[in-house]
Design an enzyme around this catalytic site. Structure first.
Site, short mmCIF file in Angstrom:
data_model
loop_
_atom_site.label_atom_id
_atom_site.label_comp_id
_atom_site.label_asym_id
_atom_site.label_seq_id
_atom_site.Cartn_x
_atom_site.Cartn_y
_atom_site.Cartn_z
N ASP A 135 7.16 11.54 1.01
CA ASP A 135 6.67 10.19 0.37
C ASP A 135 6.31 9.08 -1.10
OD1 ASP A 135 3.64 8.11 1.15
OD2 ASP A 135 2.45 9.71 0.31
N SER A 136 5.67 8.39 -0.93
CA SER A 136 4.97 8.32 -2.67
C SER A 136 4.77 9.24 -3.19
CB SER A 136 4.98 6.51 -2.66
OG SER A 136 3.41 6.82 -2.46
N TYR A 185 3.86 2.77 -3.80
CA TYR A 185 4.98 2.41 -3.19
C TYR A 185 4.66 0.71 -2.36
CZ TYR A 185 8.57 6.27 -2.28
OH TYR A 185 9.45 6.31 -2.67
N GLY A 186 2.95 0.60 -2.67
CA GLY A 186 2.46 -0.07 -1.98
C GLY A 186 2.32 -1.63 -2.46
N CYS A 235 5.16 8.04 5.29
CA CYS A 235 4.14 6.63 4.80
C CYS A 235 3.99 6.08 5.51
CB CYS A 235 5.35 6.78 3.27
SG CYS A 235 5.18 5.39 2.25
N ASN A 236 3.16 5.49 5.87
CA ASN A 236 3.26 4.25 6.67
C ASN A 236 3.93 2.93 6.06
OD1 ASN A 236 0.57 4.07 8.52
ND2 ASN A 236 0.33 5.50 6.88
N THR A 237 3.52 3.06 4.37
CA THR A 237 3.90 1.91 3.80
C THR A 237 6.27 1.47 4.33
OG1 THR A 237 2.75 2.06 2.01
CG2 THR A 237 5.02 0.64 1.00
N CYS A 266 -3.24 4.35 5.14
CA CYS A 266 -2.67 5.17 4.13
C CYS A 266 -2.38 6.30 4.06
CB CYS A 266 -2.69 4.02 2.96
SG CYS A 266 -2.25 5.24 1.06
N THR A 267 -1.01 7.06 4.42
CA THR A 267 -1.47 7.87 4.06
C THR A 267 -2.56 9.02 3.13
OG1 THR A 267 1.13 9.24 3.17
CG2 THR A 267 0.99 8.95 5.55
N1 DGL Z 1 0.85 7.15 1.46
C1 DGL Z 1 1.95 5.60 1.84
C2 DGL Z 1 1.25 5.45 2.62
O1 DGL Z 1 0.86 5.66 3.55
C3 DGL Z 1 2.12 4.60 0.40
C4 DGL Z 1 1.09 4.87 -0.59
C5 DGL Z 1 1.71 4.09 -2.02
O2 DGL Z 1 2.56 4.49 -2.49
O3 DGL Z 1 0.95 2.58 -2.24
O4 DGL Z 1 1.61 3.76 2.57
#
Ligand code: DGL
Length: 259
Positions: free
Chosen positions: A13-14, A45-46, A76-78, A186-187
């Site tokens: 993940d990020s 990351y988002g 990570c969803n993103t 978002c995780t």
């Molecule tokens: N945890 C990540 C997600 O599920 C990204 C959060 C981020 O870094 O912006 O989207």
């Protein structure tokens, strides 16, 4: 003798968010070894461009595979929205499991409900999100809630500050008493679920993709003949692009918080 299932599952993940998914993976597959990589030096990351998220995701995946990962979980969803297709095309023989906002279980549980989808700006602006709503939103009223700054704030580790409460109030305060469910897309966000519930009300139901992702990993490892054959409990290791003892201690703390 080496067996096919002997390797570890690489999870990334990020940053700390993927640890909420890691917990679900360990619960579902307690005999697997997991190596978690948090890219906290590059979080969030988002709020990056898609090209940046793709490059970072590709780099981490290649390093985990070079270190011997038998499968990859994009926790990570993103990164899943941006990179899963490309990574699967580049590594067709490796099970690569992603995560997406858990709208499907939310719409099943609350068929005519009003449901917030809290997620990063990138996740919510991509076509993949619109496809998800078309495919699984059913009769729900689905309201996207981008939360710029929230993942970065959670990365700081202190989950009790008044500033965090004010931030959450800003994202969802207007919906208090008006929604039936929240998809934590978002995780990072499961770590502030309780704080969100304090604002929206105790009856609101929460959904995240951790358990579904873990079930999907079990299916993919089984199909590929890669399930661990061992009897001992699996090992969990943490690594971070912010390679400091403090950061690794933060990861361990978030892992114990996710119990
Ligand atoms: N945890 C990540 C997600 O599920 C990204 C959060 C981020 O870094 O912006 O989207």
């Amino acid at each position: 003798m080496n067996q096919r299932g002997d390797g570890f599952v690489g999870v990334f993940d990020s940053g700390v968010g993927g640890i909420s998914v890691l917990r679900a993976l360990v619960d579902e597959l307690p005999h697997e070894d997991f190596r978690f990589f948090g890219d906290s030096a590059n979080a969030p990351y988002g709020e990056k461009t898609e090209a940046q998220v793709l490059e970072l995701s590709r780099d981490i995946t290649e390093r985990l595979l070079a270190a011997g990962a038998k499968a990859i979980v994009i926790a990570c969803n993103t990164a899943t929205s941006v990179a899963a297709k490309t990574l699967r095309a580049a590594h067709p023989d490796v099970p690569i499991v992603g995560i997406e906002p858990a709208l499907k279980p939310a719409a099943r549980a609350l068929p005519h409900g009003t449901v917030l989808v809290m997620a990063t700006e990138v996740t919510l602006r991509l076509e993949k999100y619109r496809e998800l709503v078309r495919a699984w939103g059913g009769e729900c009223e689905v309201i996207p809630v981008p939360c710029p700054g929230l993942a970065a704030r959670i990365e700081r580790g202190d989950l009790d500050g008044a500033d965090l409460a004010a931030m959450l109030e800003g994202y969802v305060g207007a919906y208090a008493g008006k929604v039936d469910g929240v998809v934590l897309g978002c995780t990072h966000y499961p770590f502030v679920r309780r704080r969100i519930a304090e604002i929206l009300g105790a009856d609101v139901r929460f959904f995240d993709g951790g358990a579904g992702t873990a079930r999907q990993l079990r299916v993919r490892l089984t199909d590929a003949g890669l399930l661990a054959g061992r009897d001992r409990p699996g090992r969990v290791e943490f690594a971070s692009s912010l390679d400091t003892p403090e950061e690794l201690a933060l990861y361990e703390r978030f892992f114990s918080l996710s119990c």
